[in-house]
Design a protein around this motif. Structure first.
Motif, PDB file in Angstrom:
ATOM      1  N   GLN A  66     -60.030  11.770 -36.790  1.00  0.00           N
ATOM      2  CA  GLN A  66     -59.895  10.364 -36.429  1.00  0.00           C
ATOM      3  C   GLN A  66     -59.800  10.153 -34.929  1.00  0.00           C
ATOM      4  O   GLN A  66     -60.048   9.053 -34.440  1.00  0.00           O
ATOM      5  N   ARG A  67     -59.443  11.197 -34.223  1.00  0.00           N
ATOM      6  CA  ARG A  67     -59.294  11.065 -32.771  1.00  0.00           C
ATOM      7  C   ARG A  67     -59.534  12.408 -32.114  1.00  0.00           C
ATOM      8  O   ARG A  67     -59.477  13.464 -32.763  1.00  0.00           O
ATOM      9  N   GLU A  86     -57.249  10.194 -24.908  1.00  0.00           N
ATOM     10  CA  GLU A  86     -57.373  10.182 -26.358  1.00  0.00           C
ATOM     11  C   GLU A  86     -58.542   9.275 -26.724  1.00  0.00           C
ATOM     12  O   GLU A  86     -58.564   8.093 -26.373  1.00  0.00           O
ATOM     13  N   LEU A  87     -59.520   9.839 -27.428  1.00  0.00           N
ATOM     14  CA  LEU A  87     -60.674   9.083 -27.897  1.00  0.00           C
ATOM     15  C   LEU A  87     -60.466   8.771 -29.372  1.00  0.00           C
ATOM     16  O   LEU A  87     -60.251   9.688 -30.172  1.00  0.00           O
ATOM     17  N   ASN A  88     -60.538   7.502 -29.738  1.00  0.00           N
ATOM     18  CA  ASN A  88     -60.188   7.077 -31.088  1.00  0.00           C
ATOM     19  C   ASN A  88     -61.388   6.492 -31.819  1.00  0.00           C
ATOM     20  O   ASN A  88     -62.230   5.810 -31.226  1.00  0.00           O
ATOM     21  N   GLN A  89     -61.443   6.771 -33.119  1.00  0.00           N
ATOM     22  CA  GLN A  89     -62.461   6.185 -33.977  1.00  0.00           C
ATOM     23  C   GLN A  89     -62.072   4.744 -34.295  1.00  0.00           C
ATOM     24  O   GLN A  89     -61.055   4.485 -34.913  1.00  0.00           O
ATOM     25  N   PRO A 467     -45.336  10.397 -25.973  1.00  0.00           N
ATOM     26  CA  PRO A 467     -45.196  11.386 -27.050  1.00  0.00           C
ATOM     27  C   PRO A 467     -44.490  12.641 -26.581  1.00  0.00           C
ATOM     28  O   PRO A 467     -44.677  13.091 -25.466  1.00  0.00           O
ATOM     29  N   THR A 468     -43.674  13.179 -27.486  1.00  0.00           N
ATOM     30  CA  THR A 468     -43.062  14.467 -27.196  1.00  0.00           C
ATOM     31  C   THR A 468     -43.842  15.584 -27.847  1.00  0.00           C
ATOM     32  O   THR A 468     -43.726  16.734 -27.461  1.00  0.00           O
ATOM     33  N   ASP A 469     -44.622  15.256 -28.868  1.00  0.00           N
ATOM     34  CA  ASP A 469     -45.493  16.224 -29.518  1.00  0.00           C
ATOM     35  C   ASP A 469     -46.823  16.270 -28.778  1.00  0.00           C
ATOM     36  O   ASP A 469     -47.511  15.264 -28.690  1.00  0.00           O
ATOM     37  N   PRO A 470     -47.217  17.426 -28.209  1.00  0.00           N
ATOM     38  CA  PRO A 470     -48.448  17.463 -27.430  1.00  0.00           C
ATOM     39  C   PRO A 470     -49.686  17.129 -28.234  1.00  0.00           C
ATOM     40  O   PRO A 470     -50.706  16.778 -27.670  1.00  0.00           O
ATOM     41  N   ASP A 471     -49.632  17.240 -29.558  1.00  0.00           N
ATOM     42  CA  ASP A 471     -50.800  16.936 -30.379  1.00  0.00           C
ATOM     43  C   ASP A 471     -50.740  15.542 -30.983  1.00  0.00           C
ATOM     44  O   ASP A 471     -51.602  15.163 -31.757  1.00  0.00           O
ATOM     45  N   ALA A 472     -49.685  14.782 -30.673  1.00  0.00           N
ATOM     46  CA  ALA A 472     -49.572  13.439 -31.219  1.00  0.00           C
ATOM     47  C   ALA A 472     -50.521  12.504 -30.490  1.00  0.00           C
ATOM     48  O   ALA A 472     -50.880  12.745 -29.347  1.00  0.00           O
ATOM     49  N   PRO A 473     -50.939  11.400 -31.140  1.00  0.00           N
ATOM     50  CA  PRO A 473     -51.803  10.435 -30.448  1.00  0.00           C
ATOM     51  C   PRO A 473     -51.118   9.886 -29.210  1.00  0.00           C
ATOM     52  O   PRO A 473     -49.907   9.680 -29.198  1.00  0.00           O
ATOM     53  N   SER A 482     -50.831  13.055 -36.695  1.00  0.00           N
ATOM     54  CA  SER A 482     -51.367  14.146 -35.894  1.00  0.00           C
ATOM     55  C   SER A 482     -52.811  13.893 -35.559  1.00  0.00           C
ATOM     56  O   SER A 482     -53.516  13.193 -36.271  1.00  0.00           O
ATOM     57  N   ALA A 483     -53.273  14.508 -34.457  1.00  0.00           N
ATOM     58  CA  ALA A 483     -54.681  14.375 -34.049  1.00  0.00           C
ATOM     59  C   ALA A 483     -55.578  15.258 -34.859  1.00  0.00           C
ATOM     60  O   ALA A 483     -56.776  15.263 -34.692  1.00  0.00           O
ATOM     61  N   HIS A 484     -55.065  16.085 -35.691  1.00  0.00           N
ATOM     62  CA  HIS A 484     -55.904  17.024 -36.460  1.00  0.00           C
ATOM     63  C   HIS A 484     -56.131  16.467 -37.831  1.00  0.00           C
ATOM     64  O   HIS A 484     -55.293  16.597 -38.682  1.00  0.00           O
TER      65      HIS A 484
END
Length: 484
Positions: A66-67, A86-89, A467-473, A482-484
């Motif tokens: 999705q991103r 962050e590139l978003n659909q 964000p504190t999570d490096p993989d969060a949007p 999550s970005a995954h």
């Protein structure tokens, strides 16, 4: 200037990678289709907010995601700055500087400067005028980041004015009355933004011309002299001479010229329903001797001209006091010995060079580039790229020549860059002032109040959370998707 870390999440064929880079020369080696160019493309996106391969962002997001996330730590004169995109659909893209969200993605422009030479650059010589206009505007924006706002405003006004011309033209053809007073207002806005863009383009052509002539001569000394000249059907000839020195009052003079020409062209514009005056109609003439390169240059001369445009761009940006990152996408294999030598000579002096090549033999040995091998795995429609770095198993100073010398030996100690490098996206926040390299006010939309119905800038970010999570949007809390 150089990129110290590169972080990708769901970017094209890369599902996840945290890559540590360094100054000097790095070559990404691998078969065609393994994802080498995707790494170069990601770095270039952070520099220009666009891809050199596609016009839209959707192909940059990995199939099924999705991103997509792109991040880099940029070192400039000893200072570090972290930028993330962050590139978003189906929704607005977002950006961060040092983990802090910014209102508009274009605020990251200027932090990372790059010059890319790729096979697609042949279109600069043989392609449509839009290719050359994009070349001018991206180079202008690299020199003056606030020009991104001017370009955005000009494009918005152009769309609004063009729609009004179509509507007014239909009224005229049906012999019904149409209020053209609104068109006068849009003429004024178009002239203001267009004049500023024109002034910067003309200044760029004036300053780029001597670098181009020298670069082309170093590549093809036996060929005709190379030159560039701005082409416009509505500007007086004296403005178009490359040798003309820019004047501080050029923007004001160009605005008056545009207003006059827009007024004169209005009947034709109403008849055709298109805007006929403005920098969106201009071109850059590439000349070899007295003949245009497009249509008259040989294949080798076209390659030489494209290469000279990029080398002269590199030298022009270098004059600002910082070396841009030089990126060479699978081009050495396309060049003969003389052109390879000329390109290698410039690359040897750059602070950081990122190269892609299918085999080590394509890269001049004198560059002593650090090799990083790119491989893919998985089903054909869902192939995942990864880095295998033989330098980890031998020595950090391993060169392409070393790899050639040991070719054929089984690589039992190869490891991925993800395992070898720390998760840079979780690095502590850098205390540098995020506004140091840009004018925050310059990116505001000066024309926002002109049209109450105009759409908001899709780059604007309204979510203040970091964000504190490096993989969060970007702009989401640590509990977000999550970005995954």
């Amino acid at each position: 200037m150089y990129v110290r870390t590169l972080t990708l999440r769901d970017f094209r064929s890369w599902d996840q990678t945290d890559l540590e880079l360094s100054s000097g020369r790095t070559v990404f080696l691998g078969s065609n289709g393994n994802g080498k160019t995707n790494l170069i493309e990601a770095v270039g996106y952070l520099s220009t907010l666009g891809s050199h391969r596609v016009a839209a962002d959707a192909p940059l997001i990995r199939l099924g995601a999705q991103r997509s996330r792109i991040g880099a730590t940029v070192v400039n004169s000893g200072r570090e700055l972290r930028i993330d995109m962050e590139l978003n659909q189906g929704s607005a893209n977002r950006a961060q500087i040092n983990r802090s969200p910014v209102r508009r993605t274009r605020e990251i422009l200027g932090i990372l400067q790059t010059v890319l030479f790729a096979p697609e650059d042949l279109a600069l010589v043989r392609g449509d005028p839009s290719e050359r206009r994009r070349f001018l505007d991206e180079l202008c924006t690299a020199r003056l980041p606030r020009l991104a706002g001017v370009r955005s405003d000009y494009d918005r006004v152009l769309r609004q004015r063009s729609a009004l011309l179509k509507t007014a033209g239909r009224h005229a053809r049906s012999r019904s009355s149409a209020d053209l007073s609104t068109l006068d207002v849009w003429d004024g806005h178009l002239a203001v933004h267009g004049a500023e863009l024109l002034a910067q383009r003309l200044r760029l052509v004036h300053e780029l011309h001597p670098h181009l002539e020298q670069a082309y001569h170093s590549i093809a000394p036996e060929s005709r002299t190379a030159a560039i000249r701005y082409r416009s059907g509505y500007l007086p000839p004296e403005f178009l001479e490359p040798g003309r020195s820019p004047d501080p009052d050029d923007a004001q003079a160009l605005e008056e010229i545009m207003l006059r020409e827009l007024s004169a062209a209005r009947p034709r514009e109403l008849e055709r329903g298109v805007c006929l005056i403005g920098p969106h109609r201009d071109d850059l003439d590439l000349m070899l001797g007295s003949a245009p390169a497009k249509g008259f240059a040989s294949h080798g001369e076209s390659w030489s001209f494209a290469l000279a445009l990029r080398l002269s761009s590199f030298e022009l940006l270098r004059c600002l006091g910082t070396d841009p990152v030089l990126m060479l996408d699978d081009v050495f294999a396309e060049l003969d010995r003389r052109r390879r030598t000329a390109l290698a000579a410039v690359a040897a002096t750059a602070e950081q060079v990122l190269i892609t090549a299918a085999v080590p033999e394509d890269v001049p040995a004198e560059l002593e580039a650090r090799p990083l091998h790119v491989e893919t795995s998985g089903a054909a429609d869902h192939r995942i790229s990864r880095i295998v770095d033989p330098a980890v198993a031998t020595a950090a100073a391993s060169t392409v020549a070393d790899v050639l010398a040991t070719a054929g030996a089984p690589d039992t100690a190869a490891t991925s860059a993800t395992a070898a490098a720390p998760d840079v996206a979780a690095a502590p926040e850098i205390s540098m002032d995020p506004g140091a390299s840009m004018d925050p006010g310059a990116s505001m939309d000066p024309g926002a109040s002109m049209d109450p119905g105009a759409s908001m800038d899709p780059d604007a970010s309204t979510d203040p959370d970091v964000p504190t999570d490096p993989d969060a949007p970007l702009g989401a809390s640590s509990g977000g998707d999550s970005a995954h």
